[in-house]
Design a protein around this motif. Structure first.
Motif, short mmCIF file in Angstrom:
data_model
loop_
_atom_site.label_atom_id
_atom_site.label_comp_id
_atom_site.label_asym_id
_atom_site.label_seq_id
_atom_site.Cartn_x
_atom_site.Cartn_y
_atom_site.Cartn_z
N UNK A 97 0.82 -1.21 0.00
CA UNK A 97 0.00 0.00 0.00
C UNK A 97 0.85 1.27 0.00
N UNK A 98 2.14 1.15 0.32
CA UNK A 98 3.01 2.33 0.42
C UNK A 98 3.80 2.48 -0.88
N UNK A 99 3.13 2.93 -1.92
CA UNK A 99 3.73 2.95 -3.25
C UNK A 99 4.80 4.02 -3.41
N UNK A 100 4.90 4.94 -2.45
CA UNK A 100 5.91 6.00 -2.54
C UNK A 100 7.26 5.55 -1.99
N UNK A 101 7.33 4.32 -1.44
CA UNK A 101 8.59 3.82 -0.90
C UNK A 101 9.34 3.01 -1.95
N UNK A 102 10.67 3.08 -1.92
CA UNK A 102 11.49 2.28 -2.82
C UNK A 102 11.54 0.83 -2.32
N UNK A 155 8.81 6.97 13.27
CA UNK A 155 9.86 7.94 13.57
C UNK A 155 11.24 7.32 13.38
N UNK A 156 11.39 6.09 13.85
CA UNK A 156 12.67 5.40 13.70
C UNK A 156 13.00 5.16 12.24
N UNK A 157 12.03 4.72 11.46
CA UNK A 157 12.25 4.49 10.04
C UNK A 157 12.68 5.76 9.33
N UNK A 158 11.98 6.85 9.58
CA UNK A 158 12.32 8.11 8.91
C UNK A 158 13.68 8.63 9.36
N UNK A 178 6.35 15.81 5.60
CA UNK A 178 5.42 15.55 6.70
C UNK A 178 4.27 14.67 6.25
N UNK A 179 3.84 14.84 5.00
CA UNK A 179 2.77 14.01 4.46
C UNK A 179 3.22 12.56 4.33
N UNK A 180 4.45 12.34 3.86
CA UNK A 180 4.97 10.98 3.73
C UNK A 180 5.18 10.34 5.10
N UNK A 181 5.65 11.10 6.06
CA UNK A 181 5.84 10.57 7.40
C UNK A 181 4.50 10.11 7.98
N UNK A 224 1.91 9.16 6.24
CA UNK A 224 1.50 7.97 5.51
C UNK A 224 2.21 6.73 6.04
N UNK A 225 3.49 6.86 6.39
CA UNK A 225 4.23 5.74 6.97
C UNK A 225 3.59 5.33 8.30
N UNK A 226 3.31 6.32 9.15
CA UNK A 226 2.73 6.01 10.46
C UNK A 226 1.35 5.37 10.32
N UNK A 227 0.52 5.91 9.44
CA UNK A 227 -0.81 5.36 9.25
C UNK A 227 -0.74 3.96 8.61
#
Length: 316
Positions: A59-64, A252-255, A264-267, A269-272
């Motif tokens: 679902x996180x298509x913005x991640x490599x 937070x750790x991942x980022x 901030x929007x991507x962060x 999305x990662x948390x959600x």
């Protein structure tokens, strides 16, 4: 001998045989942490730890691809820590209810003593895993929940509710391995083996959970059972609170350790995304296991089932 007495005797014998079978299997599949699971190996960080069916990273298509692998490893680390956490209160409750068998069915007593011994071993395994992963990942990871504090809070609820939550956990453990972890060839071999061996013993524990949950249910009147369901819902809400906090910590750790800066929007999305995955892993997937829904359905009425379904519905 009347019909009710015959049925009770047959049920008692059947349950005793199920406890005895758990003892037999426990002895046959017994394993040790170092010699059977670890075997001198380290975790392979070129592979994911959790399969996509559990991590929900698709679902996180913005991640490599590399970022997805890293986030899977963080999720896998938390996955191991969550199991180490819940087994603290599971073991305590099993020891408590085993007293009912002390002067009764000795097969049941032995099954529960072996259950407790295996849960202590599992806690040691997950502490070992955390130490192994920690030395190869950057500093800054935080598993916020305290096992003893969580156990105290859980054990303040009714035995029916705690056994229900325990049965739920140990059934979804099996479903996760069979349906997702076992078939994924892209995972770390050591991580897969950790949950292979864990699954083997949890299979017996789930049988005992069901037997003890049904036995506890027989003690309750309608008012007590209704309160127990309230307690069960409270426990699910408390689990969700832990997951919310951990999803924030893991995001937070991942980022922080990633090679690029996230907006901030991507962060968010990662948390959600992590919260959605954690809710699936630790709550919603278990609610779909047929064996769990069968047992729960046997113990509650339609109105009580709706209360539970409504509570779960808020997490979707």
């Amino acid at each position: 001998m009347n019909t009710n007495t015959i049925q009770t005797t047959e049920k008692t014998l059947k349950n005793s045989n199920r406890y005895a079978k758990c003892v037999e299997v426990s002895k046959r599949i017994r394993w040790e942490i170092e010699g059977d699971v670890i075997r001198g190996r380290e975790f392979d960080f070129t592979n994911k730890f959790l399969p996509d069916g559990l991590s929900l990273l698709n679902d996180m298509i913005f991640l490599t691809e590399e970022e997805c692998r890293l986030l899977s490893q963080i999720q896998g680390r938390t996955y191991a820590n969550i199991f180490g956490l819940v087994e603290r209160f599971i073991n305590t409750k099993i020891l408590e209810v085993s007293r009912d068998h002390a002067l009764g069915d000795q097969s049941a007593l032995e099954a529960m003593i072996r259950f407790s011994d295996e849960e202590l071993k599992h806690q040691a395994l997950f502490r070992r895993i955390e130490n192994m992963i920690a030395k190869d990942m950057p500093e800054g990871y935080n598993f916020a929940a305290d096992a003893n504090e969580v156990a105290s809070a859980v054990l303040s609820k009714s035995t029916w509710a705690v056994l229900g939550l325990t049965c739920h956990i140990e059934l979804f453990t099996q479903a996760h391995y069979r349906e997702s972890i076992e078939a994924d060839e892209g995972l770390s071999d050591l991580f897969k083996d950790v949950f292979l061996f864990h699954w083997r013993e949890e299979s017996q524990h789930a049988i005992i959970d069901e037997l003890e949950w049904r036995r506890e249910d027989e003690k309750l009147n309608d008012v007590e059972r209704d309160q127990a369901i309230t307690d069960f819902i409270d426990l699910v809400v408390a689990v969700d609170g832990i997951l919310q906090g951990q999803s924030e910590a893991d995001a937070s750790y991942f980022c922080m350790i990633s090679d690029r800066t996230f907006s901030s929007e991507e962060r968010n999305k990662v948390q959600q995304g992590l919260l959605r995955a954690y809710r699936w892993q630790y709550i919603l997937s278990g609610a779909e296991v047929p064996q769990f829904t069968q047992v729960l359905g046997d113990l509650i009425n339609e109105e009580q089932g709706k209360r539970i379904a409504d509570a779960l519905g808020t997490l979707i």
